[in-house]
Write a protein that holds these residues in place. Structure first.
Motif, PDB file in Angstrom:
ATOM      1  N   HIS A 187       0.845  -1.196   0.000  1.00  0.00           N
ATOM      2  CA  HIS A 187       0.000   0.000   0.000  1.00  0.00           C
ATOM      3  C   HIS A 187       0.878   1.242   0.000  1.00  0.00           C
ATOM      4  N   LEU A 188       1.495   1.476  -1.142  1.00  0.00           N
ATOM      5  CA  LEU A 188       2.369   2.631  -1.250  1.00  0.00           C
ATOM      6  C   LEU A 188       2.291   3.195  -2.659  1.00  0.00           C
ATOM      7  N   GLY A 189       1.513   4.239  -2.792  1.00  0.00           N
ATOM      8  CA  GLY A 189       1.435   4.987  -4.042  1.00  0.00           C
ATOM      9  C   GLY A 189       1.456   6.461  -3.671  1.00  0.00           C
ATOM     10  N   ILE A 190       1.815   7.285  -4.596  1.00  0.00           N
ATOM     11  CA  ILE A 190       1.925   8.718  -4.321  1.00  0.00           C
ATOM     12  C   ILE A 190       0.772   9.423  -5.009  1.00  0.00           C
ATOM     13  N   ARG A 191      -0.166   9.934  -4.224  1.00  0.00           N
ATOM     14  CA  ARG A 191      -1.308  10.642  -4.792  1.00  0.00           C
ATOM     15  C   ARG A 191      -0.879  12.014  -5.296  1.00  0.00           C
ATOM     16  N   LEU A 192      -1.527  12.453  -6.367  1.00  0.00           N
ATOM     17  CA  LEU A 192      -1.249  13.764  -6.944  1.00  0.00           C
ATOM     18  C   LEU A 192      -2.516  14.611  -6.913  1.00  0.00           C
ATOM     19  N   PRO A 193      -2.367  15.930  -6.697  1.00  0.00           N
ATOM     20  CA  PRO A 193      -3.534  16.818  -6.585  1.00  0.00           C
ATOM     21  C   PRO A 193      -4.019  17.303  -7.938  1.00  0.00           C
ATOM     22  N   SER A 278      15.046   3.669   8.976  1.00  0.00           N
ATOM     23  CA  SER A 278      14.430   2.390   9.327  1.00  0.00           C
ATOM     24  C   SER A 278      13.140   2.608  10.107  1.00  0.00           C
ATOM     25  N   ALA A 279      13.143   3.608  11.007  1.00  0.00           N
ATOM     26  CA  ALA A 279      11.936   3.913  11.781  1.00  0.00           C
ATOM     27  C   ALA A 279      10.830   4.448  10.875  1.00  0.00           C
ATOM     28  N   LEU A 280      11.205   5.264   9.881  1.00  0.00           N
ATOM     29  CA  LEU A 280      10.221   5.796   8.932  1.00  0.00           C
ATOM     30  C   LEU A 280       9.555   4.665   8.153  1.00  0.00           C
ATOM     31  N   VAL A 281      10.350   3.728   7.670  1.00  0.00           N
ATOM     32  CA  VAL A 281       9.794   2.611   6.906  1.00  0.00           C
ATOM     33  C   VAL A 281       8.863   1.775   7.781  1.00  0.00           C
ATOM     34  N   ARG A 282       9.308   1.459   8.971  1.00  0.00           N
ATOM     35  CA  ARG A 282       8.494   0.641   9.881  1.00  0.00           C
ATOM     36  C   ARG A 282       7.178   1.344  10.210  1.00  0.00           C
ATOM     37  N   ARG A 283       7.246   2.647  10.468  1.00  0.00           N
ATOM     38  CA  ARG A 283       6.050   3.408  10.837  1.00  0.00           C
ATOM     39  C   ARG A 283       5.084   3.550   9.655  1.00  0.00           C
ATOM     40  N   THR A 284       5.610   3.671   8.441  1.00  0.00           N
ATOM     41  CA  THR A 284       4.783   3.964   7.268  1.00  0.00           C
ATOM     42  C   THR A 284       4.190   2.712   6.633  1.00  0.00           C
ATOM     43  N   VAL A 285       4.987   1.672   6.466  1.00  0.00           N
ATOM     44  CA  VAL A 285       4.514   0.479   5.755  1.00  0.00           C
ATOM     45  C   VAL A 285       4.480  -0.770   6.618  1.00  0.00           C
ATOM     46  N   GLY A 286       4.901  -0.665   7.891  1.00  0.00           N
ATOM     47  CA  GLY A 286       4.763  -1.784   8.808  1.00  0.00           C
ATOM     48  C   GLY A 286       5.676  -2.951   8.548  1.00  0.00           C
ATOM     49  N   MET A 287       6.857  -2.703   7.979  1.00  0.00           N
ATOM     50  CA  MET A 287       7.825  -3.784   7.753  1.00  0.00           C
ATOM     51  C   MET A 287       9.223  -3.215   7.885  1.00  0.00           C
ATOM     52  N   THR A 288      10.201  -4.096   7.981  1.00  0.00           N
ATOM     53  CA  THR A 288      11.578  -3.626   8.081  1.00  0.00           C
ATOM     54  C   THR A 288      12.025  -2.991   6.762  1.00  0.00           C
ATOM     55  N   ALA A 289      13.045  -2.155   6.860  1.00  0.00           N
ATOM     56  CA  ALA A 289      13.567  -1.515   5.647  1.00  0.00           C
ATOM     57  C   ALA A 289      14.082  -2.562   4.665  1.00  0.00           C
ATOM     58  N   ALA A 290      14.733  -3.613   5.179  1.00  0.00           N
ATOM     59  CA  ALA A 290      15.271  -4.653   4.292  1.00  0.00           C
ATOM     60  C   ALA A 290      14.154  -5.369   3.544  1.00  0.00           C
ATOM     61  N   THR A 291      13.056  -5.682   4.244  1.00  0.00           N
ATOM     62  CA  THR A 291      11.927  -6.344   3.591  1.00  0.00           C
ATOM     63  C   THR A 291      11.276  -5.422   2.571  1.00  0.00           C
ATOM     64  N   PHE A 292      11.046  -4.182   2.960  1.00  0.00           N
ATOM     65  CA  PHE A 292      10.392  -3.217   2.078  1.00  0.00           C
ATOM     66  C   PHE A 292      11.198  -2.991   0.801  1.00  0.00           C
ATOM     67  N   LEU A 293      12.516  -2.952   0.935  1.00  0.00           N
ATOM     68  CA  LEU A 293      13.377  -2.666  -0.215  1.00  0.00           C
ATOM     69  C   LEU A 293      13.788  -3.925  -0.968  1.00  0.00           C
ATOM     70  N   GLY A 294      13.288  -5.081  -0.549  1.00  0.00           N
ATOM     71  CA  GLY A 294      13.587  -6.314  -1.268  1.00  0.00           C
ATOM     72  C   GLY A 294      15.002  -6.786  -1.092  1.00  0.00           C
ATOM     73  N   GLN A 295      15.606  -6.438   0.051  1.00  0.00           N
ATOM     74  CA  GLN A 295      16.981  -6.836   0.310  1.00  0.00           C
ATOM     75  C   GLN A 295      17.005  -7.899   1.396  1.00  0.00           C
ATOM     76  N   GLN A 296      17.877  -8.862   1.227  1.00  0.00           N
ATOM     77  CA  GLN A 296      18.049  -9.898   2.240  1.00  0.00           C
ATOM     78  C   GLN A 296      19.084  -9.439   3.253  1.00  0.00           C
ATOM     79  N   GLN A 297      18.724  -9.471   4.509  1.00  0.00           N
ATOM     80  CA  GLN A 297      19.700  -9.113   5.534  1.00  0.00           C
ATOM     81  C   GLN A 297      20.724 -10.240   5.645  1.00  0.00           C
ATOM     82  N   SER A 298      21.974  -9.858   5.623  1.00  0.00           N
ATOM     83  CA  SER A 298      23.004 -10.879   5.719  1.00  0.00           C
ATOM     84  C   SER A 298      23.048 -11.445   7.130  1.00  0.00           C
TER      85      SER A 298
END
Length: 303
Positions: A187-193, A278-298
Motif C-alpha cells: 500500500h504505497l502509491g503517491i497521490r497527486l492533486p 528504518s523507523a520511517l519505513v516501519r512506521r509507514t509500511v509496517g515492515m523492516t527496511a530490508a523487507t520493504f526494499l527487497g533486500q536480504q539481511q546478511s
C-alpha cells in the motif's frame, strides 16, 4: 481472428515528470497486435527500453500488469504515481489512462488480461472483485517473475502459435493469475492533486525530494501562501506536506535499492540516518527496511 476492441482516445491530464530531466518519448506498440481474446486470454509483450524513456499516456479496455527485469519503472496516472522496482509489479485495471517512465534501463514486460465482459469467461471472474478495479503494487514472487519471462511475447504479426504452444501459454497464464491473486499488496502509491499550483510543487518534489528541507522553501515558486498550500495538502491529498513527502522519500528509496545500494547509503542519500530511515519505513509500511526494499539481511558472522 477475434474482432478488434476499439481503443478509447487518449485524454489529457497525465504529465509525468513535468519538472524532471528531458525524457525520450516513444509511441506504444500497437496494443491491438497483442489483444487478448478467448483463445489467448492473457497476452504478453516485452520491450528493452533505455533510462528516461517515456511511453506516452494511453488506455485500453483490458487489464494490464507491468513488470521489469533489472530496472525501476514509474507508472503515472492522472491522480497518482507508482515507482516499481523489479521485485514488484503494478496492476492497471481496464480503461485507466496511464504512462510508463523507465527510471532505469530495463526490459519491460506488459501482460494484458481479458475481462469476462469481453469474453474472458469464468477464468476471468476474479478480476471483477472490487480490489482489482484499482491500481495496486504487489510483491512479484520469483515464481511470478519466472512465469512472466516464459510467456510468449510475439504479436499477431508473428507466426501463429502451434496447438502445443497455445496449450503451454494457457497453463502459464493460469499460474500467473494464481500467483497474482496470492501476491501481497504494497500500500504505497503517491497521490497527486488537481490544483495546478500544488501539482507543480508535488512534481518538483518527485523530481528531487531532497532539494529543500521545509515547505516554506518549496512554495517559493508556486505563487501561493504557506497557509494556502498547507490547506490544499489537507483538502486534496488528505495529509500534511511532511506525510506526503515521506511517501516520495520511500518511493525514491525503492529506486535506489534497485541499484543494490546498502540501506545506510540509501538513507544518507535521502537525508536520513540509518536508524531514522528504518523507523520511517516501519512506521509507514509496517515492515523492516530490508523487507520493504527487497533486500536480504546478511546473516551475522561468527566471532
Amino acid at each position: 481472428m477475434p474482432k478488434p476492441i476499439a481503443l478509447p482516445a487518449v485524454a489529457p491530464g497525465i504529465n509525468p515528470h513535468r519538472n524532471a530531466r528531458t525524457l525520450e518519448q516513444i509511441p506504444i506498440l500497437d496494443p491491438l497486435l497483442y489483444q487478448p481474446h478467448a483463445q489467448r486470454p492473457v497476452r504478453s509483450k516485452m520491450r528493452e527500453l533505455d533510462k528516461d524513456t517515456l511511453i506516452m499516456p494511453h488506455t485500453h479496455p483490458w487489464a494490464q500488469l507491468a513488470l521489469s527485469t533489472g530496472g525501476v519503472i514509474r507508472l503515472s496516472l492522472a491522480n497518482a504515481t507508482y515507482i516499481v522496482p523489479p521485485h514488484r509489479a503494478v496492476w492497471v485495471p481496464p480503461g485507466v489512462q496511464h504512462a510508463v517512465t523507465m527510471v532505469e534501463t530495463a526490459r519491460l514486460y506488459t501482460l494484458y488480461f481479458l475481462p469476462d465482459t469481453h469474453g474472458g469467461g469464468a477464468q476471468a471472474h476474479w478480476m471483477n472483485d472490487p480490489v482489482w478495479q484499482e491500481c495496486r503494487v504487489m510483491e512479484a514472487s520469483a515464481l511470478l517473475r519466472a512465469l512472466v519471462v516464459e510467456m510468449d511475447v510475439g504479436s499477431d504479426n508473428s507466426l501463429p502459435l502451434t496447438l502445443t504452444q497455445q496449450e503451454r501459454e494457457l497453463h502459464l497464464s493460469a499460474l500467473v493469475c494464481d500467483e497474482l491473486r496470492r501476491a501481497p499488496v504494497i500500500h504505497l502509491g503517491i497521490r497527486l492533486p488537481k490544483d495546478k499550483r500544488l501539482k507543480n510543487l508535488c512534481e518538483a518534489v518527485l523530481a528531487d525530494p531532497t532539494r529543500h528541507e521545509t515547505l516554506e522553501q518549496w512554495i517559493l515558486d508556486t505563487g501561493a501562501s504557506l497557509r494556502t498550500v498547507a490547506r490544499l495538502f489537507r483538502s486534496e491529498l488528505g495529509c500534511t506536506f511532511t506525510q506526503w513527502r515521506q511517501q516520495v522519500v520511500l518511493a525514491h528509496a525503492v529506486a535506489l535499492a534497485a541499484q543494490q545500494l546498502p540501506i545506510a547509503h540509501i538513507a544518507a542519500e535521502l537525508g536520513y540516518t540509518h536508524s531514522a530511515f528504518s523507523a520511517l519505513v516501519r512506521r509507514t509500511v509496517g515492515m523492516t527496511a530490508a523487507t520493504f526494499l527487497g533486500q536480504q539481511q546478511s546473516a551475522p558472522t561468527a566471532p
